[in-house]
Structure formats: structure tokens, C-alpha cells
Design a protein around this motif. Structure first.
Motif, PDB file in Angstrom:
ATOM      1  N   HIS A 134       0.819  -1.219   0.000  1.00 43.69           N
ATOM      2  CA  HIS A 134       0.000   0.000   0.000  1.00 43.69           C
ATOM      3  C   HIS A 134       0.856   1.273   0.000  1.00 43.69           C
ATOM      4  O   HIS A 134       0.596   2.195  -0.775  1.00 43.69           O
ATOM      5  CB  HIS A 134      -0.949   0.008   1.200  1.00 43.69           C
ATOM      6  N   TYR A 135       1.865   1.314   0.842  1.00 45.78           N
ATOM      7  CA  TYR A 135       2.623   2.551   1.031  1.00 45.78           C
ATOM      8  C   TYR A 135       3.937   2.612   0.262  1.00 45.78           C
ATOM      9  O   TYR A 135       4.420   3.704  -0.044  1.00 45.78           O
ATOM     10  CB  TYR A 135       2.924   2.772   2.527  1.00 45.78           C
ATOM     11  N   LEU A 136       4.535   1.470  -0.034  1.00 45.10           N
ATOM     12  CA  LEU A 136       5.861   1.467  -0.639  1.00 45.10           C
ATOM     13  C   LEU A 136       5.859   1.197  -2.139  1.00 45.10           C
ATOM     14  O   LEU A 136       6.773   1.612  -2.835  1.00 45.10           O
ATOM     15  CB  LEU A 136       6.762   0.429   0.050  1.00 45.10           C
ATOM     16  N   HIS A 137       4.852   0.497  -2.626  1.00 46.70           N
ATOM     17  CA  HIS A 137       4.806   0.179  -4.053  1.00 46.70           C
ATOM     18  C   HIS A 137       4.454   1.432  -4.842  1.00 46.70           C
ATOM     19  O   HIS A 137       3.425   2.061  -4.628  1.00 46.70           O
ATOM     20  CB  HIS A 137       3.783  -0.924  -4.335  1.00 46.70           C
ATOM     21  N   HIS A 138       5.360   1.788  -5.723  1.00 49.73           N
ATOM     22  CA  HIS A 138       5.179   2.956  -6.585  1.00 49.73           C
ATOM     23  C   HIS A 138       5.578   2.510  -7.975  1.00 49.73           C
ATOM     24  O   HIS A 138       6.745   2.549  -8.341  1.00 49.73           O
ATOM     25  CB  HIS A 138       6.063   4.113  -6.086  1.00 49.73           C
ATOM     26  N   ASP A 139       4.604   2.037  -8.714  1.00 50.34           N
ATOM     27  CA  ASP A 139       4.832   1.383  -9.998  1.00 50.34           C
ATOM     28  C   ASP A 139       5.908   2.086 -10.820  1.00 50.34           C
ATOM     29  O   ASP A 139       5.850   3.298 -10.966  1.00 50.34           O
ATOM     30  CB  ASP A 139       3.515   1.335 -10.775  1.00 50.34           C
ATOM     31  N   PRO A 140       6.902   1.407 -11.282  1.00 50.95           N
ATOM     32  CA  PRO A 140       7.028  -0.043 -11.393  1.00 50.95           C
ATOM     33  C   PRO A 140       7.760  -0.711 -10.228  1.00 50.95           C
ATOM     34  O   PRO A 140       7.957  -1.915 -10.246  1.00 50.95           O
ATOM     35  CB  PRO A 140       7.862  -0.207 -12.664  1.00 50.95           C
ATOM     36  N   TRP A 141       8.183   0.044  -9.210  1.00 48.84           N
ATOM     37  CA  TRP A 141       8.979  -0.567  -8.158  1.00 48.84           C
ATOM     38  C   TRP A 141       8.568  -0.009  -6.806  1.00 48.84           C
ATOM     39  O   TRP A 141       7.404   0.331  -6.617  1.00 48.84           O
ATOM     40  CB  TRP A 141      10.484  -0.355  -8.442  1.00 48.84           C
ATOM     41  N   SER A 149       4.063   8.698   8.527  1.00 46.74           N
ATOM     42  CA  SER A 149       3.186   9.497   7.663  1.00 46.74           C
ATOM     43  C   SER A 149       2.945   8.889   6.291  1.00 46.74           C
ATOM     44  O   SER A 149       1.970   9.224   5.632  1.00 46.74           O
ATOM     45  CB  SER A 149       3.783  10.897   7.484  1.00 46.74           C
ATOM     46  N   GLY A 150       3.850   8.030   5.849  1.00 46.13           N
ATOM     47  CA  GLY A 150       3.743   7.482   4.501  1.00 46.13           C
ATOM     48  C   GLY A 150       4.302   8.426   3.442  1.00 46.13           C
ATOM     49  O   GLY A 150       4.246   8.119   2.250  1.00 46.13           O
ATOM     50  N   ALA A 151       4.860   9.562   3.851  1.00 51.51           N
ATOM     51  CA  ALA A 151       5.427  10.534   2.906  1.00 51.51           C
ATOM     52  C   ALA A 151       6.734   9.993   2.327  1.00 51.51           C
ATOM     53  O   ALA A 151       7.557   9.411   3.041  1.00 51.51           O
ATOM     54  CB  ALA A 151       5.678  11.868   3.605  1.00 51.51           C
ATOM     55  N   THR A 152       6.934  10.188   1.041  1.00 51.90           N
ATOM     56  CA  THR A 152       8.141   9.717   0.363  1.00 51.90           C
ATOM     57  C   THR A 152       9.385  10.382   0.937  1.00 51.90           C
ATOM     58  O   THR A 152       9.435  11.598   1.070  1.00 51.90           O
ATOM     59  CB  THR A 152       8.056  10.015  -1.153  1.00 51.90           C
ATOM     60  N   VAL A 153      10.389   9.560   1.268  1.00 46.74           N
ATOM     61  CA  VAL A 153      11.668  10.095   1.729  1.00 46.74           C
ATOM     62  C   VAL A 153      12.811   9.706   0.783  1.00 46.74           C
ATOM     63  O   VAL A 153      13.860  10.327   0.802  1.00 46.74           O
ATOM     64  CB  VAL A 153      12.021   9.648   3.167  1.00 46.74           C
ATOM     65  N   TRP A 154      12.613   8.675  -0.015  1.00 45.93           N
ATOM     66  CA  TRP A 154      13.629   8.232  -0.967  1.00 45.93           C
ATOM     67  C   TRP A 154      12.917   7.621  -2.161  1.00 45.93           C
ATOM     68  O   TRP A 154      12.386   6.514  -2.071  1.00 45.93           O
ATOM     69  CB  TRP A 154      14.558   7.218  -0.302  1.00 45.93           C
ATOM     70  N   PRO A 155      12.876   8.338  -3.296  1.00 48.49           N
ATOM     71  CA  PRO A 155      12.090   7.877  -4.443  1.00 48.49           C
ATOM     72  C   PRO A 155      12.806   6.883  -5.352  1.00 48.49           C
ATOM     73  O   PRO A 155      12.266   6.512  -6.388  1.00 48.49           O
ATOM     74  CB  PRO A 155      11.810   9.185  -5.189  1.00 48.49           C
ATOM     75  N   LEU A 156      14.002   6.447  -4.973  1.00 43.07           N
ATOM     76  CA  LEU A 156      14.784   5.539  -5.811  1.00 43.07           C
ATOM     77  C   LEU A 156      14.890   4.167  -5.164  1.00 43.07           C
ATOM     78  O   LEU A 156      14.603   3.996  -3.995  1.00 43.07           O
ATOM     79  CB  LEU A 156      16.188   6.126  -6.014  1.00 43.07           C
ATOM     80  N   PHE A 157      15.341   3.186  -5.944  1.00 47.41           N
ATOM     81  CA  PHE A 157      15.475   1.844  -5.395  1.00 47.41           C
ATOM     82  C   PHE A 157      16.945   1.488  -5.236  1.00 47.41           C
ATOM     83  O   PHE A 157      17.813   2.145  -5.778  1.00 47.41           O
ATOM     84  CB  PHE A 157      14.746   0.809  -6.250  1.00 47.41           C
TER      85      PHE A 157
END
Length: 169
Positions: A134-141, A149-157
Motif C-alpha cells: 500500500h505505502y511502498l509500491h510505486h509502480d514499477p517498483w 506518515s507514509g510521505a516519500t523520503v527516498w524515491p529511488l530503489f
């Protein structure tokens, strides 16, 4: 002077072990009080098997207490952070993800269920997995988010996320 917490691991203050332990002497006084979630969650298989081989349940109980200690401190979003203080139980790095410093927590709770049939491990995995999807999956990864909070802190893999598809299978 070494701290003797390893001698009686049931006395680990929050159930979560130190990151490094000398098996002969215990924990060095200079050892960090901060450990990774992955490190605290990876004892289940080895210690569970050790308990079965020695007929001494203490090893498995200690490992389960570590998982319980981490899971008890999850956020309201059912996410765990990357680093935790073993004495206070406070998260010192609140970035939640599937990679660095957390990866083995997911992996080992599922494997512990598969190896030992313990439903508690399955419950932890299912709840953590739902939150990750729910919170970490950001298609495609997957990304890293603040565990509260669920706010993005690192948008890379990162490379340590590579285990995830195998875990899903």
C-alpha cells in the motif's frame, strides 16, 4: 568490560539484540545501542533450528522475542523503520522500505512461518506485506517512506530490494 546481555539474551531490554555480539565474551561496552530492523529480524531460522537440534527452546524464544519487539513498535501504518535503539525501543531511522536495513525482516518472518508453521510469523508477514504494497509500491517498483506518515523520503530503489520478487513468489 563486556556487557553480558548475550549470556542471558532473554534480558535484552526490548527483546531486540545488539547488532554485534562476541559469542565468547558478550557485547563490548562500546557497541552501538542502535541496530537495524533486518539484523533484529534475521535470527528466526538459525535460532529456531538450533533450538530443535539442542532441545533447548531458549534460542527460538529469543529470536521470536526480537521479531515481537520490532513488530510491537511498528507505526499505525504497520510499517517498520530501518534502525531502532535496543534499549529504548525508539526508532532512530524512520525510513520504511523493502531494501537496506529492513529487507531480511520481511524475508525471515515468512521463511520462519514456512519452516516452523508458526502462525504468528505468518500474521506479521501478511500485515507487513499489505502495508508495504500500500505505502511502498510505486509502480514499477518500491520507494522508501516515513513509517509514520507514509510521505516519500527516498524515491529511488537499491540493490537490496532485489529479493522482493522471489519473496512474493
Amino acid at each position: 568490560m563486556m556487557i553480558s546481555y548475550f549470556i542471558c539474551p532473554l534480558t535484552w531490554p526490548r527483546g531486540i539484540p545488539f547488532g554485534s555480539v562476541n559469542l565468547l565474551y558478550g557485547v563490548d561496552d562500546d557497541e552501538s545501542k542502535i541496530t537495524s530492523t533486518a539484523g533484529g529480524g534475521t535470527l528466526t531460522l538459525e535460532f529456531g533450528v538450533l533450538s530443535r537440534l539442542t532441545n533447548n527452546t531458549v534460542f527460538e524464544q529469543v529470536a521470536k522475542n526480537s521479531v515481537r519487539g520490532i513488530w510491537a513498535r511498528r507505526s499505525k501504518l504497520n510499517l517498520v523503520g530501518a534502525h531502532i535503539n535496543v534499549f529504548t525501543g525508539e526508532w532512530t531511522q524512520k525510513d520504511a522500505g523493502i531494501g537496506t536495513s529492513i529487507d531480511s525482516f520481511y524475508e525471515y518472518v515468512l521463511k520462519a512461518y514456512l519452516l516452523f508453521g508458526d502462525e504468528e510469523y505468518l500474521y506479521v508477514f501478511q500485515e507487513a506485506y499489505k502495508a508495504a504494497m500500500h505505502y511502498l509500491h510505486h509502480d514499477p517498483w518500491y520507494i522508501e517512506v516515513n513509517m509514520n506518515s507514509g510521505a516519500t523520503v527516498w524515491p529511488l530503489f537499491n540493490s537490496l530490494q532485489a529479493f522482493w520478487p522471489g519473496l512474493q513468489i
